[in-house]
Design a protein around this motif. Structure first.
Motif, PDB file in Angstrom:
ATOM      1  N   HIS A  79      40.928  32.669  37.503  1.00 37.01           N
ATOM      2  CA  HIS A  79      40.482  33.656  36.514  1.00 37.01           C
ATOM      3  C   HIS A  79      39.073  34.128  36.826  1.00 37.01           C
ATOM      4  CE1 HIS A  79      40.220  35.711  32.658  1.00 37.01           C
ATOM      5  NE2 HIS A  79      39.037  35.126  32.464  1.00 37.01           N
ATOM      6  N   GLY A  80      38.210  33.196  37.224  1.00 40.01           N
ATOM      7  CA  GLY A  80      36.834  33.554  37.538  1.00 40.01           C
ATOM      8  C   GLY A  80      36.730  34.444  38.760  1.00 40.01           C
ATOM      9  N   CYS A  81      37.601  34.235  39.742  1.00 39.88           N
ATOM     10  CA  CYS A  81      37.582  35.075  40.944  1.00 39.88           C
ATOM     11  C   CYS A  81      37.891  36.527  40.590  1.00 39.88           C
ATOM     12  CB  CYS A  81      38.594  34.559  41.965  1.00 39.88           C
ATOM     13  SG  CYS A  81      38.156  32.964  42.701  1.00 39.88           S
ATOM     14  N   LYS A  82      38.865  36.717  39.715  1.00 35.28           N
ATOM     15  CA  LYS A  82      39.235  38.080  39.316  1.00 35.28           C
ATOM     16  C   LYS A  82      38.099  38.766  38.563  1.00 35.28           C
ATOM     17  CE  LYS A  82      44.174  36.954  38.962  1.00 35.28           C
ATOM     18  NZ  LYS A  82      45.348  36.851  38.058  1.00 35.28           N
ATOM     19  N   ALA A  83      37.260  37.962  37.910  1.00 39.75           N
ATOM     20  CA  ALA A  83      36.165  38.528  37.128  1.00 39.75           C
ATOM     21  C   ALA A  83      34.990  38.972  37.992  1.00 39.75           C
ATOM     22  CB  ALA A  83      35.685  37.504  36.096  1.00 39.75           C
ATOM     23  N   VAL A  84      34.946  38.507  39.256  1.00 43.61           N
ATOM     24  CA  VAL A  84      33.822  38.877  40.126  1.00 43.61           C
ATOM     25  C   VAL A  84      33.830  40.375  40.391  1.00 43.61           C
ATOM     26  CG1 VAL A  84      32.859  38.621  42.446  1.00 43.61           C
ATOM     27  CG2 VAL A  84      33.698  36.610  41.219  1.00 43.61           C
ATOM     28  N   ALA A  85      34.992  40.877  40.808  1.00 43.06           N
ATOM     29  CA  ALA A  85      35.160  42.309  41.086  1.00 43.06           C
ATOM     30  C   ALA A  85      36.639  42.548  41.352  1.00 43.06           C
ATOM     31  CB  ALA A  85      34.316  42.749  42.289  1.00 43.06           C
TER      32      ALA A  85
ATOM     33  N   PRO B  45      28.544  36.586  44.198  1.00 39.71           N
ATOM     34  CA  PRO B  45      29.371  37.785  43.962  1.00 39.71           C
ATOM     35  C   PRO B  45      29.222  38.824  45.060  1.00 39.71           C
ATOM     36  CG  PRO B  45      28.272  37.108  41.943  1.00 39.71           C
ATOM     37  CD  PRO B  45      27.668  36.294  43.033  1.00 39.71           C
ATOM     38  N   GLN B  46      28.006  39.059  45.506  1.00 37.11           N
ATOM     39  CA  GLN B  46      27.789  40.053  46.553  1.00 37.11           C
ATOM     40  C   GLN B  46      28.475  39.641  47.846  1.00 37.11           C
ATOM     41  OE1 GLN B  46      23.652  40.818  47.364  1.00 37.11           O
ATOM     42  NE2 GLN B  46      24.068  42.256  49.022  1.00 37.11           N
ATOM     43  N   ALA B  47      28.389  38.343  48.183  1.00 41.82           N
ATOM     44  CA  ALA B  47      29.042  37.856  49.393  1.00 41.82           C
ATOM     45  C   ALA B  47      30.557  37.950  49.272  1.00 41.82           C
ATOM     46  CB  ALA B  47      28.619  36.415  49.666  1.00 41.82           C
ATOM     47  N   ALA B  48      31.103  37.617  48.104  1.00 43.15           N
ATOM     48  CA  ALA B  48      32.553  37.667  47.902  1.00 43.15           C
ATOM     49  C   ALA B  48      33.078  39.093  48.048  1.00 43.15           C
ATOM     50  CB  ALA B  48      32.905  37.102  46.532  1.00 43.15           C
TER      51      ALA B  48
END
Length: 487
Positions: free
Chosen positions: A282-288, A375-378
């Motif tokens: 869920h947190g991954c989807k929230a990054v972007a 987040p920027q790196a992901a």
């Protein structure tokens, strides 16, 4: 000395004057053949599964022993049947009569004695006192041809057993070996249920199912156009600029580097509970939009490596570099895009390299929260994966795969695994994905409780694998004990 130049006209399987089937090997197979450690029989890839059977929970010692015999018999039959369905598993790479080049060779069994000798050589029953993974890490021996180990541990769950399916990497890849594992268990379940009624077919016609190399399966052109060659050279130039950095990130050695060549490759892993896995997803989807768990974990790996670098008074730049492994099976032509040809390495190393730039904070800066860079790196990793993801069988990642493998192949007389001082230990991450989508958790009476796949690092590197099984993320690593310890 074997030639690295390959003629496409020899890639088709043909029966030789000696009565065996043979063909040329392509660049992918050559890469894995020449990357073999000198003390090993091959460069291995492994799939493993812990399993129980419905009849394993017994009340008496006799019942337990009877069930173990049934399991062993079923797996031996399944192992033989798997090779009948995938005969390339029994093929080998050897030099031609003149010794000028490598070729892949296959021959069927001449009689039952040959078949029994092969089965005894490649099906290994191992009883151990400790855990199965401890045996795998510390005692498993090298091998030259595909081998199945059935490990029974007296200290682990008495009802659980473990299989290690090990193949030369020039015969299959990460997805392929999981497909083979799934088929092996399916066949074992059938043999277990049918018992003495289960019969094996007669050998002698299986050569019709021999798998071709990647060049044939993906219909890679026999020669590369001037534009394709230029495109690949341009990519290599761009990669050179990415690697040309004074602070390339690696994992610092655990202690003084061993000078001997007798290090072992060991595997360690961390499994994330289901609840935490759901939160991470869920947190991954929230990054972007479009950011996946692979993108986040690769970014987190880069950040973690940066935090392990020596700190100086002033901050300094570092760079994490990685190439992605790409599953090319969906882009192969029928029937090579199906599990019927799991016994072949149909994958590629991304032609482009990924570079993530970070900074190691200086000692004068105090505490610095590196997570702000995640987040920027992901997002950068996400964009990289979008760039290299093939969209069709004519995509450049498919067409240029042979050139990339050739560029990575070491010279025939070199040793990619020799110890150098000081060592550089890169940490590439490969995403296996959802293992449960390849391997079923249950086949008849066989219930699989844990499944994983892994290959080995080149040289001083650490190979990291990210996968999901039964709703739980697992992060694992394979390392060389000459440079790192399991702690």
């Amino acid at each position: 000395m074997a030639s690295l130049e390959i003629k496409s006209s020899g890639f088709q399987w043909k029966k030789s004057q000696h009565g065996v089937w043979e063909r040329d090997i392509d660049e992918c197979e050559m890469f894995y053949k020449l990357s073999t450690r000198k003390e090993d029989g091959c460069y291995p890839v492994t799939a493993s599964a812990n399993f129980v059977t419905e009849s394993s929970i017994t009340t008496t010692t006799t019942e337990k022993e009877d069930n173990q015999l049934r399991v062993e018999d079923a797996l031996r039959k399944a192992w033989s049947m798997l090779h009948y369905e995938h005969p390339t598993l029994r093929s080998r790479i050897e030099r031609d009569d003149e010794g000028n080049k490598w070729k892949r060779v296959y021959s069927t069994f001449g009689n039952e004695d040959e078949k029994k000798s092969w089965l005894d050589l490649t099906f290994k029953l191992v009883d151990v006192e400790g855990k199965a993974i401890e045996w795998f890490n510390n005692e498993t021996a090298s091998f030259e041809i595909s081998t199945l180990f059935l490990v029974r541990s007296r200290k682990e769950d008495e009802h659980s057993q473990t299989i290690f399916l090990r193949c030369p990497h020039d015969i299959t890849d990460g997805v392929g070996i999981l497909q083979l594992l799934d088929r092996l268990v399916a066949l074992a379940a059938l043999a277990y249920e049918q018992g003495d009624e289960y019969t094996l077919p007669a050998w002698g016609t299986e050569e019709a199912r021999l798998s071709p190399c990647l060049r044939i399966a993906a219909a890679v052109p026999e020669s590369f156009s001037e534009d394709q060659t230029k495109r690949f050279h341009d990519i290599q130039t761009q990669n050179g600029a990415i690697y040309n950095h004074p602070g390339l990130l690696g994992l610092p050695p655990s202690s003084r580097v061993a000078t001997s060549q007798d290090g072992r490759r060991q595997r360690t892993s961390v499994s994330v509970p289901k609840v935490a896995t759901k939160r991470i997803l869920h947190g991954c989807k929230a990054v972007a939009p479009g950011v996946s768990v692979t993108h986040v974990f690769m970014s987190a790996l880069a950040l973690a490596l940066s935090e392990l670098q020596p700190q100086k008074q002033e901050s300094y730049p570092v760079r994490y570099v990685n190439h992605s492994m790409i599953n090319l099976r969906p882009y192969c032509h029928e029937p090579y895009n199906t599990p019927k040809h799991a016994g072949a390495p149909y994958h590629a190393v991304s032609a482009q390299a990924l570079g993530i730039d970070l900074n190691v904070p200086g000692s004068d800066e105090g505490e610095v929260d590196q997570l702000n860079s995640l987040p920027q790196a992901a997002i950068k990793v996400r964009d990289f994966y979008r760039t290299i993801r093939p969209v069709s069988s004519t995509d450049e990642q498919v067409i240029l795969a042979p050139l990339m493998f050739k560029a990575l192949t070491p010279p025939p007389d070199s040793d990619s695994h020799a110890v150098f001082e000081p060592p550089f230990c890169p940490v590439p991450l490969s995403s296996i994905g959802n293992v449960s989508s390849i391997v079923a958790a249950r086949h008849g009476p066989f219930e699989l409780t844990n499944v994983w796949a892994a290959s080995e690092p080149i040289g001083a590197g650490v190979a990291v694998f990210l996968g999901t099984w039964n709703g739980k993320i697992e992060l694992s690593a394979v390392f060389d004990t000459r440079y790192h310890d399991i702690e």
